[in-house]
Design a protein around this motif. Structure first.
Motif, PDB file in Angstrom:
ATOM      1  N   MET A  36      29.339  45.356  35.661  1.00  0.00           N
ATOM      2  CA  MET A  36      30.224  45.852  34.606  1.00  0.00           C
ATOM      3  C   MET A  36      29.467  45.885  33.284  1.00  0.00           C
ATOM      4  SD  MET A  36      33.958  44.324  33.521  1.00  0.00           S
ATOM      5  CE  MET A  36      34.540  44.494  35.209  1.00  0.00           C
ATOM      6  N   SER A  37      29.497  47.005  32.590  1.00  0.00           N
ATOM      7  CA  SER A  37      28.746  47.137  31.351  1.00  0.00           C
ATOM      8  C   SER A  37      29.494  46.496  30.192  1.00  0.00           C
ATOM      9  CB  SER A  37      28.487  48.616  31.056  1.00  0.00           C
ATOM     10  OG  SER A  37      29.719  49.309  30.929  1.00  0.00           O
ATOM     11  N   ALA A  38      28.750  46.128  29.151  1.00  0.00           N
ATOM     12  CA  ALA A  38      29.350  45.509  27.987  1.00  0.00           C
ATOM     13  C   ALA A  38      30.150  46.541  27.199  1.00  0.00           C
ATOM     14  CB  ALA A  38      28.269  44.892  27.116  1.00  0.00           C
ATOM     15  N   SER A  39      31.141  46.073  26.469  1.00  0.00           N
ATOM     16  CA  SER A  39      31.971  46.964  25.676  1.00  0.00           C
ATOM     17  C   SER A  39      31.191  47.493  24.473  1.00  0.00           C
ATOM     18  CB  SER A  39      33.217  46.217  25.192  1.00  0.00           C
ATOM     19  OG  SER A  39      32.845  45.164  24.321  1.00  0.00           O
ATOM     20  N   PRO A  40      31.603  48.636  23.914  1.00  0.00           N
ATOM     21  CA  PRO A  40      30.905  49.204  22.755  1.00  0.00           C
ATOM     22  C   PRO A  40      30.822  48.251  21.572  1.00  0.00           C
ATOM     23  CG  PRO A  40      32.354  50.845  23.730  1.00  0.00           C
ATOM     24  CD  PRO A  40      32.649  49.560  24.423  1.00  0.00           C
ATOM     25  N   ILE A  41      31.876  47.481  21.310  1.00  0.00           N
ATOM     26  CA  ILE A  41      31.857  46.592  20.150  1.00  0.00           C
ATOM     27  C   ILE A  41      30.815  45.489  20.330  1.00  0.00           C
ATOM     28  CG2 ILE A  41      33.718  45.136  21.060  1.00  0.00           C
ATOM     29  CD1 ILE A  41      32.910  45.936  17.372  1.00  0.00           C
ATOM     30  N   LEU A  42      30.668  44.988  21.561  1.00  0.00           N
ATOM     31  CA  LEU A  42      29.653  43.967  21.798  1.00  0.00           C
ATOM     32  C   LEU A  42      28.249  44.548  21.617  1.00  0.00           C
ATOM     33  CD1 LEU A  42      29.643  41.089  24.253  1.00  0.00           C
ATOM     34  CD2 LEU A  42      27.649  42.585  24.257  1.00  0.00           C
ATOM     35  N   LEU A  43      28.034  45.765  22.092  1.00  0.00           N
ATOM     36  CA  LEU A  43      26.726  46.410  21.930  1.00  0.00           C
ATOM     37  C   LEU A  43      26.417  46.641  20.452  1.00  0.00           C
ATOM     38  CD1 LEU A  43      26.879  49.024  24.841  1.00  0.00           C
ATOM     39  CD2 LEU A  43      25.663  46.829  24.804  1.00  0.00           C
ATOM     40  N   ALA A  44      27.456  46.986  19.660  1.00  0.00           N
ATOM     41  CA  ALA A  44      27.260  47.193  18.222  1.00  0.00           C
ATOM     42  C   ALA A  44      26.866  45.881  17.540  1.00  0.00           C
ATOM     43  CB  ALA A  44      28.531  47.760  17.599  1.00  0.00           C
ATOM     44  N   ASP A  99      17.004  39.083  21.987  1.00  0.00           N
ATOM     45  CA  ASP A  99      17.838  38.917  23.176  1.00  0.00           C
ATOM     46  C   ASP A  99      17.272  37.831  24.080  1.00  0.00           C
ATOM     47  OD1 ASP A  99      19.816  41.145  22.884  1.00  0.00           O
ATOM     48  OD2 ASP A  99      17.985  42.336  22.848  1.00  0.00           O
ATOM     49  N   LEU A 100      18.171  37.039  24.665  1.00  0.00           N
ATOM     50  CA  LEU A 100      17.807  36.067  25.689  1.00  0.00           C
ATOM     51  C   LEU A 100      18.311  36.569  27.038  1.00  0.00           C
ATOM     52  CD1 LEU A 100      18.663  32.575  24.101  1.00  0.00           C
ATOM     53  CD2 LEU A 100      16.403  33.553  24.479  1.00  0.00           C
ATOM     54  N   SER A 101      17.497  36.398  28.051  1.00  0.00           N
ATOM     55  CA  SER A 101      17.935  36.781  29.390  1.00  0.00           C
ATOM     56  C   SER A 101      19.041  35.837  29.852  1.00  0.00           C
ATOM     57  CB  SER A 101      16.759  36.719  30.369  1.00  0.00           C
ATOM     58  OG  SER A 101      15.739  37.629  29.999  1.00  0.00           O
ATOM     59  N   THR A 102      20.049  36.392  30.487  1.00  0.00           N
ATOM     60  CA  THR A 102      21.123  35.569  31.038  1.00  0.00           C
ATOM     61  C   THR A 102      21.299  35.898  32.520  1.00  0.00           C
ATOM     62  OG1 THR A 102      22.806  37.200  30.426  1.00  0.00           O
ATOM     63  CG2 THR A 102      22.362  35.425  28.845  1.00  0.00           C
ATOM     64  N   PRO A 103      21.632  34.919  33.361  1.00  0.00           N
ATOM     65  CA  PRO A 103      21.853  33.522  32.965  1.00  0.00           C
ATOM     66  C   PRO A 103      20.549  32.827  32.574  1.00  0.00           C
ATOM     67  CG  PRO A 103      21.942  33.738  35.344  1.00  0.00           C
ATOM     68  CD  PRO A 103      21.838  35.134  34.802  1.00  0.00           C
ATOM     69  N   ALA A 121      25.705  31.434  32.434  1.00  0.00           N
ATOM     70  CA  ALA A 121      25.841  32.890  32.423  1.00  0.00           C
ATOM     71  C   ALA A 121      26.785  33.319  31.307  1.00  0.00           C
ATOM     72  CB  ALA A 121      26.371  33.379  33.773  1.00  0.00           C
ATOM     73  N   PHE A 122      26.284  34.173  30.440  1.00  0.00           N
ATOM     74  CA  PHE A 122      27.092  34.771  29.385  1.00  0.00           C
ATOM     75  C   PHE A 122      26.842  36.268  29.383  1.00  0.00           C
ATOM     76  CE2 PHE A 122      26.580  30.385  28.080  1.00  0.00           C
ATOM     77  CZ  PHE A 122      27.850  30.046  27.637  1.00  0.00           C
ATOM     78  N   THR A 123      27.795  37.016  28.850  1.00  0.00           N
ATOM     79  CA  THR A 123      27.626  38.462  28.783  1.00  0.00           C
ATOM     80  C   THR A 123      26.335  38.804  28.048  1.00  0.00           C
ATOM     81  OG1 THR A 123      30.010  38.824  28.812  1.00  0.00           O
ATOM     82  CG2 THR A 123      28.644  40.622  27.982  1.00  0.00           C
ATOM     83  N   ALA A 124      26.066  38.075  26.965  1.00  0.00           N
ATOM     84  CA  ALA A 124      24.828  38.263  26.210  1.00  0.00           C
ATOM     85  C   ALA A 124      24.538  36.995  25.426  1.00  0.00           C
ATOM     86  CB  ALA A 124      24.926  39.465  25.271  1.00  0.00           C
ATOM     87  N   LEU A 140      16.550  28.111  15.183  1.00  0.00           N
ATOM     88  CA  LEU A 140      17.419  27.185  15.904  1.00  0.00           C
ATOM     89  C   LEU A 140      18.824  27.747  16.118  1.00  0.00           C
ATOM     90  CD1 LEU A 140      16.407  23.762  14.286  1.00  0.00           C
ATOM     91  CD2 LEU A 140      15.697  24.716  16.494  1.00  0.00           C
ATOM     92  N   ASP A 141      19.041  29.005  15.738  1.00  0.00           N
ATOM     93  CA  ASP A 141      20.335  29.645  15.958  1.00  0.00           C
ATOM     94  C   ASP A 141      20.413  30.195  17.381  1.00  0.00           C
ATOM     95  OD1 ASP A 141      21.259  29.111  13.472  1.00  0.00           O
ATOM     96  OD2 ASP A 141      21.315  31.173  12.756  1.00  0.00           O
ATOM     97  N   LEU A 142      21.393  29.740  18.137  1.00  0.00           N
ATOM     98  CA  LEU A 142      21.666  30.254  19.475  1.00  0.00           C
ATOM     99  C   LEU A 142      23.028  30.946  19.430  1.00  0.00           C
ATOM    100  CD1 LEU A 142      21.095  30.522  22.522  1.00  0.00           C
ATOM    101  CD2 LEU A 142      22.141  28.262  22.820  1.00  0.00           C
ATOM    102  N   VAL A 143      23.035  32.256  19.675  1.00  0.00           N
ATOM    103  CA  VAL A 143      24.257  33.048  19.575  1.00  0.00           C
ATOM    104  C   VAL A 143      24.699  33.485  20.969  1.00  0.00           C
ATOM    105  CG1 VAL A 143      25.343  35.084  18.565  1.00  0.00           C
ATOM    106  CG2 VAL A 143      23.551  33.876  17.296  1.00  0.00           C
ATOM    107  N   LEU A 144      25.929  33.157  21.307  1.00  0.00           N
ATOM    108  CA  LEU A 144      26.495  33.522  22.604  1.00  0.00           C
ATOM    109  C   LEU A 144      27.581  34.556  22.377  1.00  0.00           C
ATOM    110  CD1 LEU A 144      26.903  29.898  23.993  1.00  0.00           C
ATOM    111  CD2 LEU A 144      24.949  31.434  24.307  1.00  0.00           C
ATOM    112  N   LEU A 145      27.504  35.683  23.080  1.00  0.00           N
ATOM    113  CA  LEU A 145      28.488  36.753  22.908  1.00  0.00           C
ATOM    114  C   LEU A 145      29.436  36.798  24.104  1.00  0.00           C
ATOM    115  CD1 LEU A 145      25.517  38.013  21.672  1.00  0.00           C
ATOM    116  CD2 LEU A 145      27.216  39.581  20.788  1.00  0.00           C
TER     117      LEU A 145
END
Length: 211
Positions: A1-9, A21-25, A34-37, A47-52
């Motif tokens: 399933m592909s990510a939504s447009p807002i997440l890609l933006a 970008d970090l590879s997931t999982p 495992a995260f979408t991104a 040191l910032d880790l961002v989970l989408l």
């Protein structure tokens, strides 16, 4: 399933801001998460880790608030076990989740991006939409101040004008200029720039001949 447009933006905007970008999982303390991104900062934000979390498409149970909370809590425990200094930010992209999500703010920074007008290419449709997106994730973006005018002593105008005008007349110009120039690159860049000026000052004093 592909990510939504807002997440890609959101991802595209964070890449411009210097995130990678970090590879997931990804694996932490022997556990796969495992995260979408996922993204991490660079330089002053290393040191910032961002989970989408994509609450629109629902990958990895992202539409279930309880499951989202459980995954974040498990990741937080793994970070504690490994002694990690990462600062975790969770971005909820899409519809608001309610069940179990409110407690996330106790263990990490939580940002919500619900709806931003996008064009067919998945980009904000205009400057207003760009500002709307930036406002939602402002805490992750570099600080940008307006360029100072030629007459900052007036005390009016953009924030940078007022800052310069409020400084004492005998302020160290080299120190002020270095700090303002580094401001766009983040807090760590300002700290490094100021430290360099101070170090250079001490070195010059040490080279002076004794009287």
């Amino acid at each position: 399933m592909s990510a939504s447009p807002i997440l890609l933006a959101i991802q595209a905007r964070l890449r411009i801001a210097g995130y990678s970008d970090l590879s997931t999982p990804f694996k932490l303390a022997g556990v796969d998460f495992a995260f979408t991104a996922a993204m991490r900062g660079r330089n002053g934000r290393a040191l910032d880790l961002v989970l989408l979390v994509d609450t629109t498409t629902g990958d990895f149970g992202d539409r279930d608030g309880v499951r989202v909370r459980q995954r974040i809590e498990a990741l937080s425990r793994a970070l504690d076990v490994t002694g990690s200094r990462y600062v975790v930010t969770v971005i909820l992209a899409g519809a608001v989740l309610s069940d179990g999500v409110e407690v996330l703010s106790e263990i990490c920074r939580v940002l919500q991006v619900e709806a931003v007008p996008l064009n067919v290419e998945g980009q904000p449709v205009d400057e207003a939409a760009e500002r709307q997106l930036d406002d939602c994730i402002r805490v992750l973006l570099p600080l940008k101040l307006p360029v100072a005018s030629a007459e900052p002593e007036t005390g009016v105008g953009p924030a940078l004008d007022q800052l310069v005008g409020a400084l004492p007349a005998d302020s160290n110009k080299a120190l002020v200029d270095a700090a303002l120039a580094a401001a766009e690159s983040g807090e760590q860049a300002v700290t490094d720039a100021v430290a360099l000026i101070i170090t250079q000052s001490f070195q010059l004093e040490g080279e002076e001949e004794p009287s």
